[in-house]
Each structure stands twice: as structure tokens, then as C-alpha cells.
Design a protein around this motif. Structure first.
Motif, PDB file in Angstrom:
ATOM      1  N   VAL A 103       0.840  -1.202   0.000  1.00  0.00           N
ATOM      2  CA  VAL A 103       0.000   0.000   0.000  1.00  0.00           C
ATOM      3  C   VAL A 103       0.876   1.254   0.000  1.00  0.00           C
ATOM      4  CG1 VAL A 103      -1.711   1.317   1.304  1.00  0.00           C
ATOM      5  CG2 VAL A 103      -1.907  -1.167   1.153  1.00  0.00           C
ATOM      6  N   ILE A 104       1.905   1.267   0.816  1.00  0.00           N
ATOM      7  CA  ILE A 104       2.808   2.413   0.862  1.00  0.00           C
ATOM      8  C   ILE A 104       3.507   2.571  -0.483  1.00  0.00           C
ATOM      9  CG2 ILE A 104       4.936   3.317   1.884  1.00  0.00           C
ATOM     10  CD1 ILE A 104       4.015   2.096   4.537  1.00  0.00           C
ATOM     11  N   GLY A 105       3.919   1.488  -1.079  1.00  0.00           N
ATOM     12  CA  GLY A 105       4.552   1.536  -2.398  1.00  0.00           C
ATOM     13  C   GLY A 105       3.627   2.117  -3.447  1.00  0.00           C
ATOM     14  N   ASP A 106       2.355   1.718  -3.406  1.00  0.00           N
ATOM     15  CA  ASP A 106       1.378   2.246  -4.367  1.00  0.00           C
ATOM     16  C   ASP A 106       1.160   3.747  -4.172  1.00  0.00           C
ATOM     17  OD1 ASP A 106       1.098  -0.252  -5.442  1.00  0.00           O
ATOM     18  OD2 ASP A 106      -0.819  -0.704  -4.441  1.00  0.00           O
TER      19      ASP A 106
ATOM     20  N   ALA B 131       4.179   9.953  -9.719  1.00  0.00           N
ATOM     21  CA  ALA B 131       3.554  10.157 -11.033  1.00  0.00           C
ATOM     22  C   ALA B 131       2.876  11.521 -11.105  1.00  0.00           C
ATOM     23  CB  ALA B 131       2.547   9.044 -11.316  1.00  0.00           C
ATOM     24  N   LEU B 132       2.182  11.917 -10.042  1.00  0.00           N
ATOM     25  CA  LEU B 132       1.540  13.239 -10.012  1.00  0.00           C
ATOM     26  C   LEU B 132       2.586  14.354 -10.058  1.00  0.00           C
ATOM     27  CD1 LEU B 132      -1.350  12.775  -7.437  1.00  0.00           C
ATOM     28  CD2 LEU B 132      -1.540  13.230  -9.880  1.00  0.00           C
ATOM     29  N   LEU B 133       3.673  14.189  -9.347  1.00  0.00           N
ATOM     30  CA  LEU B 133       4.737  15.186  -9.354  1.00  0.00           C
ATOM     31  C   LEU B 133       5.299  15.360 -10.763  1.00  0.00           C
ATOM     32  CD1 LEU B 133       6.605  17.060  -7.700  1.00  0.00           C
ATOM     33  CD2 LEU B 133       8.140  15.099  -7.453  1.00  0.00           C
ATOM     34  N   PHE B 134       5.564  14.270 -11.447  1.00  0.00           N
ATOM     35  CA  PHE B 134       6.057  14.354 -12.826  1.00  0.00           C
ATOM     36  C   PHE B 134       5.033  14.996 -13.751  1.00  0.00           C
ATOM     37  CE2 PHE B 134       9.172  10.812 -11.837  1.00  0.00           C
ATOM     38  CZ  PHE B 134      10.291  11.622 -11.967  1.00  0.00           C
ATOM     39  N   ALA B 135       3.748  14.712 -13.551  1.00  0.00           N
ATOM     40  CA  ALA B 135       2.702  15.305 -14.385  1.00  0.00           C
ATOM     41  C   ALA B 135       2.646  16.825 -14.190  1.00  0.00           C
ATOM     42  CB  ALA B 135       1.351  14.677 -14.062  1.00  0.00           C
ATOM     43  N   VAL B 136       2.754  17.270 -12.963  1.00  0.00           N
ATOM     44  CA  VAL B 136       2.728  18.713 -12.681  1.00  0.00           C
ATOM     45  C   VAL B 136       3.945  19.396 -13.294  1.00  0.00           C
ATOM     46  CG1 VAL B 136       2.938  20.421 -10.817  1.00  0.00           C
ATOM     47  CG2 VAL B 136       1.300  18.553 -10.617  1.00  0.00           C
TER      48      VAL B 136
END
Length: 174
Positions: A25-28, A35-40
Motif C-alpha cells: 500500500v505504501i509503495g502504491d 507520477a503526479l509530481l512528474f505530471a505537474v
């Protein structure tokens, strides 16, 4: 009868506190966060490269001084004279203080002696008034002179690159 000396195995306890069940869960969560950081970062980079992020509007104080008693042969910053007597006076526009602004981004609008929005950068050095080039910046104490009618609702507009409307920095009405 001999008793079996082997002991029955005791059930092993596994508690959720051991962390074995929470690791996936922590890994997910970390994967989604990265992924969100890269998208921003990618979105901001693309917007900067395409020019869709607009610079903040400049803060500048613009003052107007109207003078009706000017020789009609005087050429304003756009090399216009009043020899035909169609204008009421000369309007001096002064950037008194604030951020310097590229001359190519400053426009004068609603002036009867000019055809539509006219950039400070198209002023003519042969006129009697001050003139500017596309690469010059307009700062404190810089002036522009233009022949006007008293009915002209003169506006100083800041246009940044592709912006069509612009932002009115100052207005003059007689």
C-alpha cells in the motif's frame, strides 16, 4: 502406553503491526505521488515553452498633462503636426514610477491622431517629441507626446505577446 512426546504446534500470530501487509500500500501511494509530481512538472514546462503562462502585469504610474497652447508645427512623438488645426492640444504621457516596461508592449489607444492601438515602439525619431525603439524599455520619467482632441478617451494599454485585449494601465479624459 507411551505418550507421544511431540508437542502440537502452536498457531503463529501475525499482527498487522509487523508491516508485511502495509508495504504494498505504501509503495502504491508513493508511486501515485511520484507520477503526479512528474505530471505537474511536465505541465508547467509545456505551458512555459508554449507561452501560455503569462507574465504578471506591470505596476506603473502613468500621468497625463494636457496643453492647448502648442505651436501647430510641433511634431509629436509619432511625427504628427497640427497644422490643419484638427486637434485641440498636445497630451504628454509620463511614466512617473514603477516597473520598466518594454516599449513594444505599451500601446496608446483611442487617440484621434493615431490609427487604432499604436505602440510606443513606433514613435519617430524625426519628431520633436521623445521616441522609442522596439528594444527600449519605458521607465520612470520617460514621456510620449501625442496630439489629441479633448473628446479622446486616451488609454495606455499593456499588451503581452499574444494577448489581444491587454490591460489598461491608465486612462485620460479631458
Amino acid at each position: 502406553m507411551k505418550r507421544d512426546q511431540t508437542r502440537p504446534s502452536e498457531p503463529t500470530r501475525r499482527s498487522s503491526a509487523s508491516g508485511r501487509g502495509s508495504a504494498p500500500v505504501i509503495g502504491d501511494v508513493l508511486l501515485v505521488g511520484v507520477a503526479l509530481l512528474f505530471a505537474v512538472i511536465a505541465t508547467i514546462t509545456v505551458l512555459n515553452l508554449t507561452g501560455l503562462l503569462v507574465e504578471d502585469a506591470p505596476v506603473a504610474n502613468i500621468e497625463f498633462e494636457y496643453e492647448s497652447d502648442v505651436k501647430s508645427t510641433y511634431a509629436d512623438s509619432f511625427n504628427t503636426t497640427n497644422e490643419a488645426g484638427q486637434y485641440d492640444g498636445l497630451l504628454t504621457i509620463t511614466h512617473t514610477h514603477g516597473r520598466t516596461i518594454p516599449a513594444k508592449e505599451l500601446f496608446v489607444d483611442n487617440v484621434s491622431s493615431l490609427a487604432g492601438k499604436t505602440s510606443w515602439a513606433v514613435t519617430v525619431a524625426t519628431g520633436d517629441g521623445p521616441s522609442y525603439t522596439r528594444t527600449q524599455r519605458v521607465g520612470a520619467s520617460d514621456q510620449l507626446e501625442v496630439w489629441v482632441r479633448t473628446t479622446d478617451p486616451v488609454q495606455i494599454i499593456w499588451l503581452f505577446e499574444q494577448d489581444r485585449e491587454g490591460l489598461v494601465l491608465a486612462e485620460w479624459e479631458h
